[in-house]
Design a protein around this motif. Structure first.
Motif, PDB file in Angstrom:
ATOM      1  N   PHE A 125     -51.546  -5.167  41.320  1.00 49.44           N
ATOM      2  CA  PHE A 125     -52.420  -5.000  42.466  1.00 49.44           C
ATOM      3  C   PHE A 125     -51.856  -3.924  43.376  1.00 49.44           C
ATOM      4  O   PHE A 125     -50.651  -3.695  43.417  1.00 49.44           O
ATOM      5  CB  PHE A 125     -52.555  -6.311  43.248  1.00 49.44           C
TER       6      PHE A 125
ATOM      7  N   SER B 256     -56.783 -11.728  43.809  1.00 50.47           N
ATOM      8  CA  SER B 256     -56.021 -11.219  44.942  1.00 50.47           C
ATOM      9  C   SER B 256     -55.447 -12.323  45.808  1.00 50.47           C
ATOM     10  O   SER B 256     -54.553 -12.068  46.621  1.00 50.47           O
ATOM     11  CB  SER B 256     -56.899 -10.299  45.796  1.00 50.47           C
TER      12      SER B 256
ATOM     13  N   CYS C 146     -56.305 -13.675  34.239  1.00 50.80           N
ATOM     14  CA  CYS C 146     -55.778 -12.731  35.208  1.00 50.80           C
ATOM     15  C   CYS C 146     -55.821 -13.315  36.612  1.00 50.80           C
ATOM     16  O   CYS C 146     -56.789 -13.977  36.986  1.00 50.80           O
ATOM     17  CB  CYS C 146     -56.569 -11.433  35.173  1.00 50.80           C
TER      18      CYS C 146
ATOM     19  N   CYS D 237     -54.661  -5.562  34.527  1.00 53.07           N
ATOM     20  CA  CYS D 237     -54.174  -6.879  34.142  1.00 53.07           C
ATOM     21  C   CYS D 237     -54.042  -6.945  32.634  1.00 53.07           C
ATOM     22  O   CYS D 237     -54.844  -6.339  31.905  1.00 53.07           O
ATOM     23  CB  CYS D 237     -55.121  -7.969  34.639  1.00 53.07           C
TER      24      CYS D 237
ATOM     25  N   GLY E  68     -50.955  -9.286  36.319  1.00 46.18           N
ATOM     26  CA  GLY E  68     -51.756  -8.224  36.904  1.00 46.18           C
ATOM     27  C   GLY E  68     -50.958  -7.356  37.846  1.00 46.18           C
ATOM     28  O   GLY E  68     -49.941  -7.779  38.403  1.00 46.18           O
TER      29      GLY E  68
ATOM     30  N   VAL F  80     -57.020  -5.416  42.707  1.00 45.80           N
ATOM     31  CA  VAL F  80     -56.478  -5.340  41.359  1.00 45.80           C
ATOM     32  C   VAL F  80     -56.546  -3.912  40.835  1.00 45.80           C
ATOM     33  O   VAL F  80     -57.508  -3.182  41.090  1.00 45.80           O
ATOM     34  CB  VAL F  80     -57.222  -6.310  40.417  1.00 45.80           C
TER      35      VAL F  80
END
Length: 121
Positions: free
Chosen positions: A37, A106, A103, A50, A35, A47
């Motif tokens: 971010f 955070s 995925c 992903c 992913g 995010v």
């Protein structure tokens, strides 16, 4: 040792493009999801996109749909984020993250050190 290294950030004018790269090592790339971010100063890391390497499925946050494209080159253990028509609100530190099959969130997963993207005239 798991390692993720981002590159490709920089300063670009609104409407411009950048391509970010994330090179992974230390794990079986094909079994993971990677992913991207973004974290703006003083804000939470969120995010952007992903890709699940296992099946090629991709997801995008609504704000970047139609402008960003995530892709992978599995032979190179690399994930890319092509960013077009960049806007000032796209600015921030972009992090690459990896998690097994699904995925990353955070807060869960392996993370790279980040690359800075600044969109400004």
């Amino acid at each position: 040792e798991v390692q993720l290294v981002e590159s490709g950030g920089g300063l670009v004018q609104p409407g411009g493009s950048l391509r970010l790269s994330c090179v992974a090592s230390g794990f079986t790339f094909d079994d993971y999801a990677i992913g991207w971010f973004r974290q703006a100063p003083g804000k939470e890391r969120k995010v952007v996109s992903c890709i699940t390497i296992t099946n090629g499925l991709t997801v995008y946050v609504d704000s970047v749909k139609g402008r960003f494209t995530i892709s992978s080159d599995n032979a190179k253990n690399t994930v890319y984020l092509q960013m077009n028509n960049l806007k000032p609100e796209d600015s921030g530190t972009y992090y690459c993250a990896a998690a097994y099959l699904d995925c990353p969130s955070s807060t869960v997963g392996y993370w790279g050190p980040g690359t800075q993207v600044t969109v400004s005239s």
